[in-house]
Design an enzyme around this catalytic site. Sequence first.
Site, PDB file in Angstrom:
ATOM      1  N   CYS A   1       0.793  -1.203  -0.132  1.00 47.28           N
ATOM      2  CA  CYS A   1       0.117   0.074  -0.025  1.00 47.28           C
ATOM      3  C   CYS A   1       0.871   1.237  -0.083  1.00 47.28           C
ATOM      4  CB  CYS A   1      -1.050   0.127   1.092  1.00 47.28           C
ATOM      5  SG  CYS A   1      -2.370   1.062   1.119  1.00 47.28           S
TER       6      CYS A   1
ATOM      7  N   HIS B   1      -3.648  -5.226  -0.717  1.00 47.58           N
ATOM      8  CA  HIS B   1      -3.349  -5.813   0.693  1.00 47.58           C
ATOM      9  C   HIS B   1      -3.476  -7.315   0.584  1.00 47.58           C
ATOM     10  CE1 HIS B   1      -3.241  -2.072   3.377  1.00 47.58           C
ATOM     11  NE2 HIS B   1      -4.119  -1.566   2.238  1.00 47.58           N
TER      12      HIS B   1
ATOM     13  N   GLU C   1      -2.484  -9.374   2.715  1.00 46.95           N
ATOM     14  CA  GLU C   1      -3.085  -9.680   4.002  1.00 46.95           C
ATOM     15  C   GLU C   1      -4.636  -9.671   4.473  1.00 46.95           C
ATOM     16  OE1 GLU C   1      -2.508  -5.375   4.840  1.00 46.95           O
ATOM     17  OE2 GLU C   1      -1.629  -7.001   3.556  1.00 46.95           O
TER      18      GLU C   1
END
Length: 213
Positions: free
Chosen positions: A85, A194, A196
Amino acid sequence: MSEAKKKVTVLDYGSGNIRSAVRALEYAGAEVTLSAKAANVLECDGLFVPGVGAFAAVMKALREVGALQWIGRRIAGGRPVLGICVGHQVLFEEGVEHGIRTRGMGEWPGVVELLDAPVVPHMGWNTVTPPADSKLFAGIESERFYFVHSYAVQKWEFDVAQPKMKPPAVTWSEHGVPFVAGVENGPLSALQFHPEKSGEAGAQLLRNWLATL
């Protein structure tokens, strides 16, 4: 005998919610340390650099903990780094937010600018278009990933100084306009989205990254 887990440090410099990154990397099979200590940052197999918020604020926070120097040393030494990001954005030359220009790390040419789109921020799941030689996206080229951002690099102008040098592998996505969603450049990789927060596709991408360490 099972292979030893790769040691990854998630850089803890005050950037947003990074527990999800720790959990995702552990799920992908890494041994994870959350730290802003030089030894942990410099000696791990892979460094994960998160980033949430404004470009200028992230650069300031990285500078204050000494991380800009550490990241630079890892890249110079061929030690893997993955920026996420705003941690992806600050690797470019410059960020422009609300008319204010902030110098980035300058690893790649490019300016991080407001997306020219009907709706910002770009929030939600989106497809990407990776190059054929991408290692990060191997096997997940058609998957969707989770984005939350209003700014991005929309022009890629990279001149290879030496003809024998391999140019970076650039992955694109689109929200209003095409933008750089990922870069793979030797030890240095970065993603606008992202992983994750991208479910099993994100987990597989992290496994792909761990496999390169």
